[in-house]
Design a protein around this motif. Structure first.
Motif, PDB file in Angstrom:
ATOM      1  N   GLY A  98       0.817  -1.210   0.000  1.00 30.21           N
ATOM      2  CA  GLY A  98       0.000   0.000   0.000  1.00 30.21           C
ATOM      3  C   GLY A  98       0.851   1.260   0.000  1.00 30.21           C
ATOM      4  N   PHE A  99       0.198   2.393   0.371  1.00 37.03           N
ATOM      5  CA  PHE A  99       0.925   3.652   0.458  1.00 37.03           C
ATOM      6  C   PHE A  99       2.047   3.527   1.481  1.00 37.03           C
ATOM      7  CE2 PHE A  99      -3.246   5.201  -1.098  1.00 37.03           C
ATOM      8  CZ  PHE A  99      -2.806   5.878  -2.227  1.00 37.03           C
ATOM      9  N   GLY A 100       3.197   3.999   1.105  1.00 37.66           N
ATOM     10  CA  GLY A 100       4.371   3.877   1.973  1.00 37.66           C
ATOM     11  C   GLY A 100       5.303   2.767   1.534  1.00 37.66           C
ATOM     12  N   SER A 101       4.847   1.927   0.594  1.00 36.80           N
ATOM     13  CA  SER A 101       5.687   0.817   0.126  1.00 36.80           C
ATOM     14  C   SER A 101       6.362   1.125  -1.209  1.00 36.80           C
ATOM     15  CB  SER A 101       4.837  -0.452  -0.026  1.00 36.80           C
ATOM     16  OG  SER A 101       3.878  -0.276  -1.064  1.00 36.80           O
ATOM     17  N   GLU A 102       6.171   2.342  -1.724  1.00 39.49           N
ATOM     18  CA  GLU A 102       6.716   2.701  -3.030  1.00 39.49           C
ATOM     19  C   GLU A 102       8.249   2.616  -3.042  1.00 39.49           C
ATOM     20  OE1 GLU A 102       2.931   4.982  -2.188  1.00 39.49           O
ATOM     21  OE2 GLU A 102       4.795   4.542  -1.130  1.00 39.49           O
ATOM     22  N   THR A 103       8.793   2.302  -4.219  1.00 36.26           N
ATOM     23  CA  THR A 103      10.242   2.191  -4.370  1.00 36.26           C
ATOM     24  C   THR A 103      10.899   3.548  -4.133  1.00 36.26           C
ATOM     25  OG1 THR A 103       9.985   0.435  -6.009  1.00 36.26           O
ATOM     26  CG2 THR A 103      12.113   1.574  -5.953  1.00 36.26           C
ATOM     27  N   PRO A 104      11.897   3.615  -3.264  1.00 37.50           N
ATOM     28  CA  PRO A 104      12.573   4.899  -2.998  1.00 37.50           C
ATOM     29  C   PRO A 104      13.310   5.411  -4.233  1.00 37.50           C
ATOM     30  CG  PRO A 104      13.064   3.277  -1.294  1.00 37.50           C
ATOM     31  CD  PRO A 104      12.406   2.533  -2.409  1.00 37.50           C
ATOM     32  N   MET A 105      13.410   6.730  -4.332  1.00 43.48           N
ATOM     33  CA  MET A 105      14.086   7.371  -5.462  1.00 43.48           C
ATOM     34  C   MET A 105      14.994   8.477  -4.955  1.00 43.48           C
ATOM     35  SD  MET A 105      10.805   8.017  -7.959  1.00 43.48           S
ATOM     36  CE  MET A 105      11.757   8.383  -9.419  1.00 43.48           C
ATOM     37  N   THR A 106      16.068   8.722  -5.695  1.00 40.23           N
ATOM     38  CA  THR A 106      16.871   9.909  -5.441  1.00 40.23           C
ATOM     39  C   THR A 106      16.233  11.088  -6.179  1.00 40.23           C
ATOM     40  OG1 THR A 106      18.276   9.572  -7.378  1.00 40.23           O
ATOM     41  CG2 THR A 106      18.985   8.537  -5.305  1.00 40.23           C
ATOM     42  N   ILE A 107      16.690  12.282  -5.867  1.00 35.95           N
ATOM     43  CA  ILE A 107      16.193  13.471  -6.563  1.00 35.95           C
ATOM     44  C   ILE A 107      16.466  13.359  -8.062  1.00 35.95           C
ATOM     45  CG2 ILE A 107      16.553  15.954  -6.896  1.00 35.95           C
ATOM     46  CD1 ILE A 107      14.907  15.365  -4.417  1.00 35.95           C
TER      47      ILE A 107
END
Length: 723
Positions: A98-107
């Motif tokens: 769900g929300f909060g599980s998205e793949t992290p990204m750099t700027i």
């Protein structure tokens, strides 16, 4: 330099990089639930947490010593939930689904994604010589790339600051993103800062390069330049440099510096960046001490931007391109989110207002640009309200009657809408045709779908005024330490005086509730900051041993999950009798009952009774921002109705105008009738000779009242209440 094809491929293949990430349960089982209520916008999994032991923080590399840091006991992935090191890494609070599980990204990954999706759409708009010059997302990206290489040429070191001191401009945004690309920390500095305040921020952030607006800001920095031990270069982005000096560059000279820097050098830095590393420092206003450097990670910004745009139901091309006007200080987190990161997530366009926007030209820009979303601090909405009332007072009797009828219809209809009734009456449509559409067109808000207020509480009177004109001003609540927003309202989900529901993927906790359900508002989510740079003790005060961010705000939840802020813990007035009194509701009521009042500040901590400092609405010098002696048109109208001939603040204060003083006393009595206890009644009051202002020091950059400063400035007057 990467082209559009390599960008597409890179985004398609991009992943989180070699950083080890875990999922964390947002409410650990070990946390006692006594006196706690939790409100969530997502589900959670069962995971483990690691918070540094007392006196210990992350120290993964041996570099120059940092204040107050020691090697911590690490979690399984080698990172803690917070750090105070500029080169530190933190555990990301990732949910399992769900929300909060998205793949992290750099700027950089975030910006590349925007270019691939919206490359040919317009990103930035700047007015030069009466013409708007637009920059597409592709062009915007390449300008940031060039700036990054120029920063490297000037010797920018990893995790050192690039200070940005000036009014909002395309160059501000390009310098911000370019600094992050180059491995530095973007550091916004308020234009109202004194030379000494600038010196503190620049040294604390170890700024290597300073980007400033003009000669005025340059002269300010030159006063303290010899004390800036890390500074290597200064770049001026507006106006001609009056006197050439070593390591001082114009914007064009700066942008040309990096042309010989190999792309591979920048790419190597970009490849080494991780979502859980710091990229931005937001400095707090420092009303009770030195400003704190709020460390925001790549993930703080990229994840919060994505969740906020979905929570606010903002649109993106090709359906519709959102348009915003940038005018609030970009050194504030709210402006950075609204003007830089949210538009980039959805392919919106940011137009820049003129530097004198808050001196009167903002209305012109709004009418030219016609934004689809608009964020104002409460003082901006209040000034709009005053101007509209002035215009209404000078209109014909028939127009005033029609406007009064339409406002009554608008308020009733929008209150029904707030309660879930969407059946719009014929009276509403008629009022919209006759009044609302004309008002919105005159304000430049005829295309606006979302109206927001943030950075400080807005009064009920102002909210109801705009609601009656079919302009539902929705409050956003958060703080620098939560990367801006935490709770959100929008026109289809709002309650009067509530700052909304928690964003998707985030959680509220009301800590140590009293019998009315009021307690300290605490946050959990991927928007929670990394820590305060080099300030371990302050970080521990903000983030508790379970990882919750303590806001310092008092609030309560209703049964539908809407959050209501009732005051700040530090602002609570505790009388000699031991009663806790939040000042803001009483101050707002005074301003509502007495329209001539500009600011009201309640005092009486540890005293036997409450007193109040008052200022009157007056004209403001458009060049300096200084409040003047002449009363504002609304104040003049207030006096005229009383039969008073006063035209200046001094006429009222020095002459103790009996009609005005009597009217204020009656207003105070009306406020006291609504007091819930005798302790909450205002016993004494005083009108000050001058209104509060940013330049006077009583207000912060976003026009928030600096209570400790006012208390010190007017200590003698406050003491006179109790002699």
């Amino acid at each position: 330099m990467p082209n559009e094809y390599t960008l597409c491929a890179a985004v398609a293949e991009s992943g989180p990089g070699p950083v080890l990430l875990k999922s964390y349960e947002t409410l650990p089982e070990s946390l006692a639930l006594d006196n706690i209520s939790v409100n969530s916008a997502s589900s959670s999994g069962t995971n483990s947490l690691h918070v540094p032991e007392k006196g210990k923080t992350e120290n993964t590399q041996e570099k120059e010593p940092q204040a107050e840091t020691h090697p911590p006991k690490m979690g399984e992935d080698g990172h803690a939930l917070w750090t105070v090191r500029r080169d530190g890494e933190v555990q990301l609070r990732i949910e399992k689904f769900g929300f909060g599980s998205e793949t992290p990204m750099t700027i950089h990954q975030f910006v590349r994604e925007a270019v691939v999706r919206y490359g040919q759409y317009m990103a930035l708009g700047t007015k030069k010589k009466d013409r708007w010059h637009l920059l597409s997302y592709t062009e915007y990206y390449y300008e940031c790339w060039k700036a990054a290489k120029s920063f490297l040429k000037l010797g920018l070191e990893r995790f050192h600051g690039v200070g940005i001191l000036g009014f909002n401009a395309a160059e501000w945004l390009i310098a911000d993103i370019g600094a992050i690309f180059a491995g530095g920390l973007a550091v916004g500095i308020y234009t109202t800062n004194s030379p000494e305040a600038c010196e503190y921020v620049l040294n604390h952030s170890q700024t290597n390069i300073l980007v400033l607006e003009n000669e005025t800001q340059l002269q300010k920095i030159l006063q303290v330049k010899d004390k800036l031990s890390h500074l290597k270069a200064i770049i001026q982005y507006r106006g001609k440099i009056k006197e050439k000096a070593p390591h001082l560059y114009s914007w064009d000279e700066f942008m040309a510096l990096g042309k010989d820097v190999p792309d591979e050098k920048l790419e190597e830095i970009l490849d080494s960046q991780k979502p859980n590393q710091c990229c931005t420092l937001i400095y707090t206003s420092g009303t009770t001490g030195q400003p704190k450097g709020v460390m925001l990670s790549h993930d703080n910004i990229t994840w919060t931007s994505g969740v906020a745009t979905s929570s606010l139901t903002l649109s993106s091309p090709p359906n519709r391109q959102e348009i915003v006007v940038s005018y609030l200080p970009l050194s504030h987190v709210a402006a950075q989110m609204m003007d830089i990161w949210l538009p980039m997530k959805i392919g919106g366009t940011t137009y820049f207002a003129q530097p004198d926007a808050l001196k009167g030209t903002l209305s012109t820009t709004l009418r030219e640009v016609r934004p689809t979303a608009f964020l104002g601090v409460p003082r901006v909405w209040e000034k709009m309200q005053e101007k509209m009332k002035e215009a209404g007072a000078s209109s014909s009797s028939l127009k005033r009657k029609v406007a009064t009828w339409a406002k009554s219809v608008g308020l009733q209809q929008n209150v029904k809408r707030m309660n879930g009734e969407n059946d719009f009456s014929l009276r509403y449509h008629l009022a919209k045709w006759l009044v609302y559409s004309k008002v919105q067109y005159a304000l430049g808000l005829d295309r606006c779908v979302q109206y927001f207020s943030g950075a400080a509480p807005v009064t009920k009177d102002t909210l109801e005024f705009f609601l009656s004109l079919d302009i539902p001003v929705c409050e956003l609540y958060g703080m620098s330490e939560s990367t801006g927003p935490h709770t959100i309202t929008h026109r289809d989900c709002f309650r009067l005086m509530s700052c909304g529901k928690v964003m998707h993927g985030c959680k509220n906790m009301i800590y140590q509730k009293d019998h009315e359900g009021v307690g300290e508002v605490c946050f959990w989510g991927r928007h929670v900051f990394m820590g305060y740079l080099d300030m371990e003790e302050k970080t521990r005060e903000a983030i508790d041993e379970k990882g919750w961010l303590h806001s310092g705000d008092l609030g309560k939840m209703d049964s539908d999950g809407f959050l209501y802020i009732t005051g700040r813990i530090k602002e609570l007035i505790i009388t000699a009798g031991g009663e806790n009194i939040p000042p803001v509701p009483i101050e707002d009521l005074v301003k509502e009952k007495i329209p001539i009042i500009s600011f009201a500040m309640l005092v009486g901590d540890k005293a036997k009774f409450l007193s109040m400092l008052l200022t009157l609405k007056c004209q403001v010098n458009l060049d300096t921002g200084e409040p003047e002696d002449d009363l504002s048109p609304e104040a003049l109208e207030f006096c005229r109705k009383l039969g008073s001939k006063s035209k200046k603040v001094s006429d009222i204060v020095n002459g103790k105008d009996p009609l005005v003083y009597e009217a204020i006393e009656k207003g105070i009595e009306a406020v006291n009738k609504e007091a819930t206890s005798n302790a909450q009644r205002i016993q004494k009051w005083m009108i000050l000779n001058k209104d509060f202002s940013i330049v006077g020091g009583e207000l912060g950059p976003t026009t928030k009242l600096k209570r400790p400063v006012v208390a010190k400035m007017y200590q003698e007057q406050i003491e006179s209440f109790y002699q």
